[in-house]
Scaffold this active site. Structure first.
Site, PDB file in Angstrom:
ATOM      1  N   ASN A 131       0.867  -1.184   0.000  1.00  0.00           N
ATOM      2  CA  ASN A 131       0.000   0.000   0.000  1.00  0.00           C
ATOM      3  C   ASN A 131       0.904   1.235   0.000  1.00  0.00           C
ATOM      4  OD1 ASN A 131      -1.784   2.066   0.520  1.00  0.00           O
ATOM      5  ND2 ASN A 131      -2.287   1.406   2.609  1.00  0.00           N
TER       6      ASN A 131
ATOM      7  N   LYS B   3       0.144   4.320  -0.357  1.00  0.00           N
ATOM      8  CA  LYS B   3      -0.469   5.552   0.176  1.00  0.00           C
ATOM      9  C   LYS B   3      -0.158   6.723  -0.775  1.00  0.00           C
ATOM     10  CE  LYS B   3      -0.168   3.467   4.677  1.00  0.00           C
ATOM     11  NZ  LYS B   3      -0.091   3.619   6.111  1.00  0.00           N
TER      12      LYS B   3
ATOM     13  N   HIS C   8      -9.584   1.624   4.880  1.00  0.00           N
ATOM     14  CA  HIS C   8      -8.310   1.759   5.595  1.00  0.00           C
ATOM     15  C   HIS C   8      -8.502   2.745   6.751  1.00  0.00           C
ATOM     16  CE1 HIS C   8      -4.168   2.858   6.482  1.00  0.00           C
ATOM     17  NE2 HIS C   8      -3.811   1.730   5.885  1.00  0.00           N
TER      18      HIS C   8
ATOM     19  N   GLU D 135      -6.816   5.109   7.771  1.00  0.00           N
ATOM     20  CA  GLU D 135      -6.567   6.527   7.438  1.00  0.00           C
ATOM     21  C   GLU D 135      -7.790   7.145   6.751  1.00  0.00           C
ATOM     22  OE1 GLU D 135      -2.876   5.839   5.379  1.00  0.00           O
ATOM     23  OE2 GLU D 135      -1.950   5.334   7.305  1.00  0.00           O
TER      24      GLU D 135
ATOM     25  N   GLU E  37      -5.543  -4.526  10.736  1.00  0.00           N
ATOM     26  CA  GLU E  37      -4.485  -3.533  10.909  1.00  0.00           C
ATOM     27  C   GLU E  37      -4.744  -2.725  12.183  1.00  0.00           C
ATOM     28  OE1 GLU E  37      -2.406  -2.472   7.000  1.00  0.00           O
ATOM     29  OE2 GLU E  37      -4.144  -1.193   7.166  1.00  0.00           O
TER      30      GLU E  37
ATOM     31  N   GLY F  46       2.412   2.521  10.684  1.00  0.00           N
ATOM     32  CA  GLY F  46       3.354   3.613  10.448  1.00  0.00           C
ATOM     33  C   GLY F  46       4.053   4.083  11.715  1.00  0.00           C
TER      34      GLY F  46
ATOM     35  N   SER G  40       3.337  -1.808  10.267  1.00  0.00           N
ATOM     36  CA  SER G  40       4.802  -1.822  10.457  1.00  0.00           C
ATOM     37  C   SER G  40       5.456  -3.166  10.124  1.00  0.00           C
ATOM     38  CB  SER G  40       5.158  -1.397  11.887  1.00  0.00           C
ATOM     39  OG  SER G  40       4.707  -0.075  12.128  1.00  0.00           O
TER      40      SER G  40
HETATM   41  P1  PGA Z   1       2.775   0.484   7.526  1.00  0.00           P
HETATM   42  O1  PGA Z   1       1.333   0.718   6.874  1.00  0.00           O
HETATM   43  O2  PGA Z   1       3.275  -0.845   7.020  1.00  0.00           O
HETATM   44  O3  PGA Z   1       3.607   1.624   7.055  1.00  0.00           O
HETATM   45  O4  PGA Z   1       2.578   0.466   9.006  1.00  0.00           O
HETATM   46  C1  PGA Z   1       0.437  -0.343   6.710  1.00  0.00           C
HETATM   47  C2  PGA Z   1      -0.876   0.171   6.180  1.00  0.00           C
HETATM   48  O5  PGA Z   1      -1.304   1.258   6.598  1.00  0.00           O
HETATM   49  O6  PGA Z   1      -1.522  -0.479   5.351  1.00  0.00           O
END
Ligand code: PGA
Length: 272
Positions: free
Chosen positions: A29, A31, A114, A116, A186, A192, A232
């Site tokens: 992903n 983003k 997601h 976010e 998640e 992140g 992460s």
């Molecule tokens: P990350 O993001 O691996 O940077 O923690 C995962 C995601 O938000 O899908």
């Protein structure tokens, strides 16, 4: 060589053979990252790489770059998808893209709900469920994201929270369509932040979700829905997370941005 060394060698060989046989879905992903030149460099680095036959490899870039994926991954094993779309065919929805546009460029997957999008763009379960339905109606595989925040985790209420996200997220599709759905767990506190859930935490939650799916939708359907972990994930922790029970693959943000790391993660998940 002492007994401990031998034990370690045997353990490594067992892990390798598990990773060489288990099938994983690996989704990057991106983003809102990368310039056109960076996308081209990434695609040039991965397009002819041998990702093997066993795993499914997917990248979700920012939508303006989908045409580069269509162009450069024509003969590649890598599939791709979108990070979002609006659940209508066309119309007055300034700033949005439709599933038809995504499909026009060969997108096969869509990341839906997601955290976010839920937090920054106020997407609620009801809206997420419309997107899941729209995916199913339009031959795009939805990756439904669920996960609790740190307060919910600490208050121990997170299982109710994620059960509700699943129930509502899947509420507009029929049972027979559930075999086209992917769920990504998640935990928001691990996205992140560099703070990964431990393999034990992932296993415990995935077993809970698997049981919930089997109770709710029947053993056969519930058993087969792929269950990804995200938060992460990187080349250093992916092996131990892959060995956790009921983990069918990964949704990877930051660590999917580097072609070298993405390849390294995929190599690990091929038992190389
Ligand atoms: P990350 O993001 O691996 O940077 O923690 C995962 C995601 O938000 O899908």
């Amino acid at each position: 060589m002492n007994d401990k060394d031998i034990e370690q060698i045997v353990r490594d060989e067992i892990i390798k053979s598990i990773l060489q046989t288990q099938e994983f879905l690996v989704v990057g992903n991106w983003k809102m990252n990368k310039t056109k030149h960076e996308v081209i460099a990434f695609l040039d680095a991965v397009a002819n790489y041998d990702f093997g036959e066993k795993n499914t490899v997917v990248i979700a870039p920012p939508s303006p770059y989908l045409y580069l994926f269509e162009d450069r991954l024509r003969y590649s094993k890598i599939l791709y998808g979108v990070q979002n779309f609006y659940p209508k065919e066309n119309g007055s929805f300034t700033g949005e893209i439709s599933f038809e546009m995504a499909r026009d460029f060969g997108a096969k997957y869509a990341i839906i709900g997601h955290s976010e999008r839920r937090m920054i763009f106020s997407e609620c379960n009801a809206f997420v469920s419309k997107k899941v339905r729209s995916c199913i109606q339009n031959q795009i595989l939805p990756i439904l994201c669920i996960g609790e925040n740190i307060d919910q985790r600490k208050s121990n209420d997170y299982k109710n929270f994620i059960s509700e996200q699943i129930t509502e997220g899947l509420s507009l599709i029929s049972e027979s369509d559930l075999n086209n759905v992917i769920i990504a767990y998640e935990p928001i506190w691990a996205i992140g932040t560099g703070e990964t859930a431990t393999p034990d935490q992932v296993e415990e939650t995935h077993i809970f979700i698997r049981k919930f799916l089997m109770d709710k939708y029947g053993a056969q359907i519930g058993k087969d829905i792929p269950l990804l972990y995200g938060g992460s994930v990187n080349a250093a922790n992916v092996k131990s997370l892959a060995l956790a029970q009921s983990v069918s693959g990964f949704l990877i943000g930051g660590a999917s941005l580097s072609a070298q790391t993405f390849i390294e993660i995929n190599d690990i998940l091929n038992g190389k």
